[in-house]
Design an enzyme around this catalytic site. Structure first.
Site, PDB file in Angstrom:
ATOM      1  N   GLU A 127       0.635  -1.205   0.107  1.00 25.10           N
ATOM      2  CA  GLU A 127      -0.108   0.086  -0.093  1.00 25.10           C
ATOM      3  C   GLU A 127       0.931   1.328   0.078  1.00 25.10           C
ATOM      4  OE1 GLU A 127      -2.630  -0.260   3.280  1.00 25.10           O
ATOM      5  OE2 GLU A 127      -4.225  -1.343   2.070  1.00 25.10           O
ATOM      6  N   HIS A 257      -8.590  10.418   4.013  1.00 22.31           N
ATOM      7  CA  HIS A 257      -8.283   9.468   3.107  1.00 22.31           C
ATOM      8  C   HIS A 257      -8.507   9.972   1.617  1.00 22.31           C
ATOM      9  CE1 HIS A 257      -8.338   5.735   0.649  1.00 22.31           C
ATOM     10  NE2 HIS A 257      -7.795   5.394   2.034  1.00 22.31           N
ATOM     11  N   ARG A 306      -0.294   9.213   2.058  1.00 19.62           N
ATOM     12  CA  ARG A 306      -1.901   9.722   1.796  1.00 19.62           C
ATOM     13  C   ARG A 306      -2.054  11.316   1.846  1.00 19.62           C
ATOM     14  NH1 ARG A 306      -4.979   5.463   5.510  1.00 19.62           N
ATOM     15  NH2 ARG A 306      -4.795   3.699   4.060  1.00 19.62           N
ATOM     16  N   HIS A 367     -10.485  10.453   7.747  1.00 21.38           N
ATOM     17  CA  HIS A 367     -10.003   9.068   7.950  1.00 21.38           C
ATOM     18  C   HIS A 367      -9.694   8.506   9.012  1.00 21.38           C
ATOM     19  CE1 HIS A 367      -9.827   5.108   6.635  1.00 21.38           C
ATOM     20  NE2 HIS A 367      -8.459   5.029   6.518  1.00 21.38           N
ATOM     21  N   ARG A 402      -0.030   8.691   9.469  1.00 17.34           N
ATOM     22  CA  ARG A 402       0.091   7.423   9.567  1.00 17.34           C
ATOM     23  C   ARG A 402       0.334   6.719   8.084  1.00 17.34           C
ATOM     24  NH1 ARG A 402      -4.737   3.061   9.356  1.00 17.34           N
ATOM     25  NH2 ARG A 402      -5.471   4.873   7.679  1.00 17.34           N
TER      26      ARG A 402
END
Ligand code: FAD
Length: 568
Positions: A127, A257, A306, A367, A402
């Site tokens: 990811e 997100h 992100r 998110h 994160r």
């Protein structure tokens, strides 16, 4: 402005006693409860909805752990630090990546079924921000549901054990604290007040005393207008910790997100997430002209961290004047999409969309929250007897941003540690039963009808892209809704019930996010300011802690990145 130190609530009509109260039944709460069960005499698990309520069950992409022989905790540590914008605590990340694989193996041993590769090994994918295939997943894109199922099954297996009690449909209203010290600082946490929606002797408001309380209440999504988080994510943990006198930290670092289904202007509440794993499988982001824009923004293109992707989307939307961009997975292949993303496909079908054949309209939405109750490597807060774990805690493993799929792992690793520490201190007589006293300070409550207003303030003032003017406006507007008789004195104008208790925590959490975002005059990770677009390491390579001071005002103070590394 001064803040309520207790929520308005009726006096407890019943009492009970436990060694440890665990608040929440997501990955963190259940991990803590299962650990504690064999180590202390009596554990009470309190959860707002049913056991599976919370964000855990919604987690799609997976859980990151260096399980493959070609991967290592060191490589996982490096990727986590790189994503974290320079303010992760390296000792905390080290704990996460080294103990994580062991926690995952235990979960597999306890019955969690992760997807397997053709050779029979656990299948790994990649990811955004990870430089190795280290994301294990279950049911394609239903990882959280499987983790939740496996943990609940373990709990059900011991439900008749007198050492553990679970109360569902029960909201912890406030933490109980004991005698304040000479400086007026609240004494150790010694239990909770809770509201049980049920029948029998334990309904309505009650109290449970405890030697320790582990807060695992999850995230803050409902502070915002749109979020991937469920309705239960109202920042209750942050609210109750602040009111009890603990420090909360890293509040300004909110992860948006980048690819949440855009369902039209004015959409509110929980919105379907299109997992990063879809981009991991090769999907592109396109602007309204059908052009890819991420390759010009970051070397990892669509798989950049992100925050980078979210800001690029916001910029692209500003350029084109559109309210969304598009996710294009049409080239990934129908078979692959349907086997890998059944849950996402199901959610999209409700909107008559299909990843295999359609361009999917997406926009960033709230998110994940890196911030929470300030904790050390043992899960201890700065208030004796109070622990926190999972998304409700600020362990500093995420820094300013994160890394994808690190939060389920964080919940498991640090809840395990918190449970171990609390149990051993109870056994050593270090954490003892104490009498609760009425905390000094005002009682307060906001009406639930204020929630939508607060969410709009947060959406506009502390969204993915912020600036000084917007932050000041947000602060002033939030002040405006805090009318006398709500926060400021004990006059009850609003009837005390779930929506009102939650709304007051939503407001207190929003105040903390806005206050810290206003003060941090730089951009870093999940805190991006257009008026200070670069990080400023000379001034801001530190964390911000928030607490209510003796005058019940919100105070923001710098704290070092490694707040404490004491791990004994
Ligand atoms: C759509 C979505 C997808 C995600 N995908 C991933 C992923 O692929 N990988 C990953 O690592 N992370 C992912 N995350 C993030 C991750 O799911 C969460 O960070 C994690 O599950 C949080 O676990 P938790 O135990 O801290 O809290 P939660 O699972 O949110 O549980 C909180 C619990 O506290 C209870 N509670 C709250 N307030 C109270 C109160 N006042 N009294 C009593 N009980 C209370 C709730 O009912 C709930 O049981 C995702 C999140 C979402 C929303």
């Amino acid at each position: 402005m001064s803040f309520a130190r207790r929520l308005v609530a009726p006096e407890p009509g019943w009492t009970m006693d436990a060694d440890v109260v665990v608040v929440g039944s997501g990955v963190a709460g259940l991990t803590a409860a299962l650990q504690l069960r064999t180590k202390v005499k009596r554990v009470l698990v309190v959860t707002k909805g049913i056991l599976s309520s919370g964000s855990t069950v919604w987690a799609q992409g997976g859980i990151a752990a260096a399980l493959d022989a070609t991967d290592s905790p060191e490589a996982h540590l490096k990727d986590t630090l790189d994503a974290g914008g320079g303010i992760c605590s390296e000792p905390a990340v080290d704990v996460l990546v080294r103990e994580g694989p062991e926690r995952v193996r235990e979960l597999i041993k306890a019955g969690a079924k992760f997807d397997l590769a053709t050779n029979g090994d656990v299948s790994m994918t990649r990811e955004g921000g990870h430089r190795a295939d280290r994301i294990i997943h279950a049911g394609g894109d239903a990882t959280g549901a499987e983790i939740s199922r496996a943990l609940i099954a373990q709990l059900q297996a011991v439900k008749d054990d007198p050492g553990i009690e679970v109360i569902e449909h029960a909201l912890v209203v406030d933490l109980l604290t004991s005698e304040p010290d000479a400086d007026g600082r609240p004494g150790p946490v010694c239990g909770v007040t809770l509201h049980v929606i049920g029948e029998g002797t334990r309904d309505g408001i009650g109290a449970s005393t405890a030697r320790a309380v582990i807060v695992a209440t999850g995230g803050i999504g409902q502070v915002y207008r749109s979020s991937t988080n469920p309705a239960s994510a109202t920042g209750d943990g942050i609210g109750m910790a602040l009111r009890a006198g603990a420090t909360v930290a890293d509040l300004e670092f909110v992860q948006f997100h980048p690819t949440v289904l855009w369902t039209g202007a004015g959409a509110r509440g929980q919105l379907p997430l299109i997992s990063e794993a879809v981009r991991g499988e090769g999907a592109f982001l396109l602007n309204s002209d059908g052009q890819r824009f991420m390759p010009d923004v970051h070397p990892m293109a669509e798989l950049a961290p992100r925050d980078v992707v979210s800001h690029a989307i916001v910029r692209e939307m500003a350029k084109t004047g559109e309210e969304n961009v598009f996710l294009d997975a049409r080239h990934v292949g129908e078979e692959r999409i349907n086997s890998r993303f059944p849950t996402i496909q199901e959610a999209l079908a409700e909107h008559e969309l299909d990843l295999a054949t359609d361009l999917i309209p997406v926009a960033p939405a709230q998110h994940f929250h890196s911030g929470g109750i300030l904790t050390d490597l043992r899960g201890r807060s700065d208030l004796e007897g109070l622990y926190a774990a999972g998304e409700a805690a600020a362990t500093a493993v995420h820094g300013a941003n994160r890394l994808a799929s690190n939060s389920l792992l964080e919940g498991m690793v640090f809840a395990h540690r918190a449970a171990r520490d609390a149990a051993s201190r109870i056994a050593d007589g270090e954490l003892v039963a104490r009498d609760p006293v009425k905390r000094p300070g005002t009682q307060g409550l906001l009406p639930a009808t204020d929630r939508a207003h607060i969410q709009s303030i947060a959406h506009q003032g502390v969204g993915p892209v912020r600036d000084g003017e917007g932050l000041e406006a947000a602060w002033q507007e939030l002040r405006g809704i805090r009318r006398p008789g709500r926060f400021e004195d004990s006059q009850i104008e609003v009837s005390p019930q779930t929506a009102e208790w939650e709304t007051t925590s939503v407001a207190q959490t929003a105040a903390g996010i806005i206050a810290t975002a206003k003060i941090r005059t730089e951009s870093r990770g999940g805190h991006y300011r257009e008026d200070y677009p670069e990080p400023n390491d000379d001034e801001w390579k530190l964390r911000l802690g928030v607490h209510f001071d003796a005058g019940h005002h919100l105070r923001v103070d710098p704290i070092p990145i490694d707040w404490t590394t004491d791990s004994t």
